[in-house]
Scaffold this motif. Structure first.
Motif, PDB file in Angstrom:
ATOM      1  N   ILE A 139     -49.440  -1.367-121.953  1.00 60.60           N
ATOM      2  CA  ILE A 139     -50.888  -1.567-121.882  1.00 60.60           C
ATOM      3  C   ILE A 139     -51.431  -0.939-120.590  1.00 60.60           C
ATOM      4  N   PHE A 140     -50.750  -1.176-119.475  1.00 60.15           N
ATOM      5  CA  PHE A 140     -51.109  -0.524-118.210  1.00 60.15           C
ATOM      6  C   PHE A 140     -51.137   0.997-118.395  1.00 60.15           C
ATOM      7  N   THR A 141     -50.121   1.524-119.053  1.00 62.18           N
ATOM      8  CA  THR A 141     -50.022   2.964-119.310  1.00 62.18           C
ATOM      9  C   THR A 141     -51.203   3.471-120.117  1.00 62.18           C
ATOM     10  N   MET A 142     -51.548   2.780-121.200  1.00 61.59           N
ATOM     11  CA  MET A 142     -52.632   3.231-122.063  1.00 61.59           C
ATOM     12  C   MET A 142     -53.978   3.167-121.349  1.00 61.59           C
ATOM     13  N   LEU A 143     -54.219   2.096-120.606  1.00 64.11           N
ATOM     14  CA  LEU A 143     -55.489   1.974-119.891  1.00 64.11           C
ATOM     15  C   LEU A 143     -55.618   3.030-118.802  1.00 64.11           C
ATOM     16  N   ALA A 144     -54.513   3.309-118.107  1.00 61.50           N
ATOM     17  CA  ALA A 144     -54.538   4.350-117.078  1.00 61.50           C
ATOM     18  C   ALA A 144     -54.759   5.719-117.707  1.00 61.50           C
ATOM     19  N   SER A 145     -54.170   5.952-118.857  1.00 64.18           N
ATOM     20  CA  SER A 145     -54.206   7.269-119.494  1.00 64.18           C
ATOM     21  C   SER A 145     -55.538   7.568-120.161  1.00 64.18           C
ATOM     22  N   MET A 146     -56.183   6.550-120.728  1.00 67.96           N
ATOM     23  CA  MET A 146     -57.430   6.779-121.443  1.00 67.96           C
ATOM     24  C   MET A 146     -58.602   6.938-120.492  1.00 67.96           C
ATOM     25  N   GLY A 147     -58.520   6.328-119.301  1.00 64.65           N
ATOM     26  CA  GLY A 147     -59.600   6.427-118.344  1.00 64.65           C
ATOM     27  C   GLY A 147     -60.806   5.597-118.755  1.00 64.65           C
ATOM     28  N   GLY A 148     -61.690   5.302-117.780  1.00 59.52           N
ATOM     29  CA  GLY A 148     -62.930   4.597-118.075  1.00 59.52           C
ATOM     30  C   GLY A 148     -62.796   3.116-118.309  1.00 59.52           C
ATOM     31  N   ALA A 149     -61.636   2.536-118.012  1.00 60.46           N
ATOM     32  CA  ALA A 149     -61.425   1.103-118.237  1.00 60.46           C
ATOM     33  C   ALA A 149     -60.829   0.482-116.978  1.00 60.46           C
ATOM     34  N   ASP A 150     -61.416   0.810-115.824  1.00 68.42           N
ATOM     35  CA  ASP A 150     -60.836   0.385-114.551  1.00 68.42           C
ATOM     36  C   ASP A 150     -60.760  -1.130-114.413  1.00 68.42           C
ATOM     37  N   GLN A 151     -61.789  -1.839-114.881  1.00 69.76           N
ATOM     38  CA  GLN A 151     -61.779  -3.299-114.764  1.00 69.76           C
ATOM     39  C   GLN A 151     -60.621  -3.890-115.559  1.00 69.76           C
ATOM     40  N   GLN A 152     -60.430  -3.397-116.772  1.00 68.47           N
ATOM     41  CA  GLN A 152     -59.326  -3.885-117.593  1.00 68.47           C
ATOM     42  C   GLN A 152     -57.979  -3.445-117.015  1.00 68.47           C
ATOM     43  N   LEU A 153     -57.933  -2.238-116.449  1.00 63.85           N
ATOM     44  CA  LEU A 153     -56.707  -1.753-115.822  1.00 63.85           C
ATOM     45  C   LEU A 153     -56.304  -2.665-114.678  1.00 63.85           C
ATOM     46  N   LEU A 199     -54.140   0.183-108.308  1.00 62.17           N
ATOM     47  CA  LEU A 199     -52.929  -0.511-107.875  1.00 62.17           C
ATOM     48  C   LEU A 199     -53.043  -0.964-106.426  1.00 62.17           C
ATOM     49  N   ASN A 200     -53.496  -0.064-105.567  1.00 61.69           N
ATOM     50  CA  ASN A 200     -53.595  -0.395-104.146  1.00 61.69           C
ATOM     51  C   ASN A 200     -54.684  -1.428-103.872  1.00 61.69           C
ATOM     52  N   GLU A 201     -55.707  -1.450-104.726  1.00 64.37           N
ATOM     53  CA  GLU A 201     -56.754  -2.460-104.563  1.00 64.37           C
ATOM     54  C   GLU A 201     -56.236  -3.851-104.930  1.00 64.37           C
ATOM     55  N   ILE A 202     -55.485  -3.929-106.015  1.00 62.91           N
ATOM     56  CA  ILE A 202     -54.949  -5.223-106.451  1.00 62.91           C
ATOM     57  C   ILE A 202     -53.771  -5.659-105.616  1.00 62.91           C
ATOM     58  N   ILE A 203     -52.912  -4.690-105.234  1.00 63.42           N
ATOM     59  CA  ILE A 203     -51.715  -5.007-104.463  1.00 63.42           C
ATOM     60  C   ILE A 203     -51.646  -4.042-103.276  1.00 63.42           C
ATOM     61  N   PRO A 204     -52.315  -4.366-102.170  1.00 62.68           N
ATOM     62  CA  PRO A 204     -52.267  -3.463-101.008  1.00 62.68           C
ATOM     63  C   PRO A 204     -50.830  -3.261-100.538  1.00 62.68           C
ATOM     64  N   GLU A 205     -50.530  -2.055-100.052  1.00 61.44           N
ATOM     65  CA  GLU A 205     -49.186  -1.758 -99.560  1.00 61.44           C
ATOM     66  C   GLU A 205     -48.801  -2.731 -98.456  1.00 61.44           C
ATOM     67  N   GLY A 206     -47.554  -3.209 -98.536  1.00 60.75           N
ATOM     68  CA  GLY A 206     -47.059  -4.141 -97.536  1.00 60.75           C
ATOM     69  C   GLY A 206     -47.329  -5.594 -97.858  1.00 60.75           C
ATOM     70  N   GLU A 207     -48.177  -5.839 -98.891  1.00 60.81           N
ATOM     71  CA  GLU A 207     -48.482  -7.214 -99.266  1.00 60.81           C
ATOM     72  C   GLU A 207     -47.392  -7.727-100.206  1.00 60.81           C
ATOM     73  N   ASN A 208     -46.989  -8.970-100.011  1.00 57.35           N
ATOM     74  CA  ASN A 208     -45.988  -9.558-100.912  1.00 57.35           C
ATOM     75  C   ASN A 208     -46.536  -9.633-102.307  1.00 57.35           C
ATOM     76  N   GLU A 209     -45.710  -9.232-103.252  1.00 54.36           N
ATOM     77  CA  GLU A 209     -46.112  -9.257-104.650  1.00 54.36           C
ATOM     78  C   GLU A 209     -45.829 -10.599-105.284  1.00 54.36           C
TER      79      GLU A 209
END
Length: 254
Positions: A190-204, A244-254
């Protein structure tokens, strides 16, 4: 310019005894693309070959690339992606890409499987019934997304609440709960499809959070868009990376 030994070996693994017409008519381009997609890019990902092929198929469906999908489907089946897995990737695309965009891929998948001697229909993978789809879909959503859809249904205007119901009984109850692929695979697709289709950043962004919730870490998603880059291009790849970086900033614990 020539194709590197590594790129040629990786290409031959997917397409044994394949004669490329583009290699004859556009040798310079093929060398550029193959060296990047089948050598350089692979140095930056730990995805298995089966994982790579699954996300590539999902991306091609999302982008409406029927001809390339047919080529890659044959390669995927050759390296061990099962007919059921291939079918489930197509089915999983329906709630995210829409049947109008998926229909041709369903037909092409059937054609390829028949050509390879696979009897159809395949074994059914549904795990819900009309009576249980809402309950089981709601349970699946809570596992991967917490109470987001419950809150939607509670707070949406009355004339919009059915969308929250559809997310539970159709999007998740009918599709996400099916067999053939596990929940981690489905969320990554699902992540792949949303990233590939574009225009669905909120859902991504929402599905980035879902992936983390069920154990697909940030590096797995970075590895995925690295594999996708040659096929989806830089704008959509970098948009996905920014999300990705907005949701999980680099260095932040996942």
């Amino acid at each position: 310019m020539s194709i590197s030994k590594t790129a040629q070996a990786n290409h031959d693994q997917l397409f044994p005894n394949h004669t490329s017409t583009l290699k004859e008519t556009d040798p310079e381009f093929i060398a550029l693309f193959d060296n990047f997609a089948f050598d350089e890019v692979l140095q930056y990902t730990k995805l298995t070959i089966k994982q790579r092929m699954k996300v590539t198929l999902a991306a091609l469906i999302a982008m409406q690339c029927v001809s390339e999908y047919k080529i890659m489907l044959n390669a995927a089946l050759h390296i061990g992606v099962t007919p059921i897995e291939a079918k489930e990737i197509v089915y999983q695309a329906v709630p995210y890409v829409g049947l109008g965009n998926v229909f041709d891929f369903s037909q092409v998948t059937n054609d390829v499987l028949i050509e390879r001697g696979v009897p159809l229909p395949l074994e059914g993978q549904s795990t819900t019934t009309p009576e249980t789809r809402y309950e089981k879909g709601s349970e699946a959503i809570r596992r991967v997304a917490g109470d987001k859809v419950d809150k939607m249904r509670a707070t949406m205007p009355e004339n919009q609440k059915h969308f929250a119901v559809f997310l539970a009984d159709n999007c998740f109850g009918d599709y996400f709960t099916r067999g053939g692929l596990d929940e981690n695979e489905r969320e990554l697709l699902i992540f792949t499809m949303l990233a590939s289709m574009g225009g669905a950043d909120q859902q991504l962004k929402g599905h980035i959070a879902n992936n983390i919730q069920i154990g697909n870490d940030k590096q797995l998603m970075i590895d995925t868009i690295t594999i996708l880059l040659p096929f989806i291009g830089y704008p959509r790849t970098l948009t996905a990376l920014n999300c990705l970086n907005e949701i999980i900033p680099e260095g932040e614990n996942e």
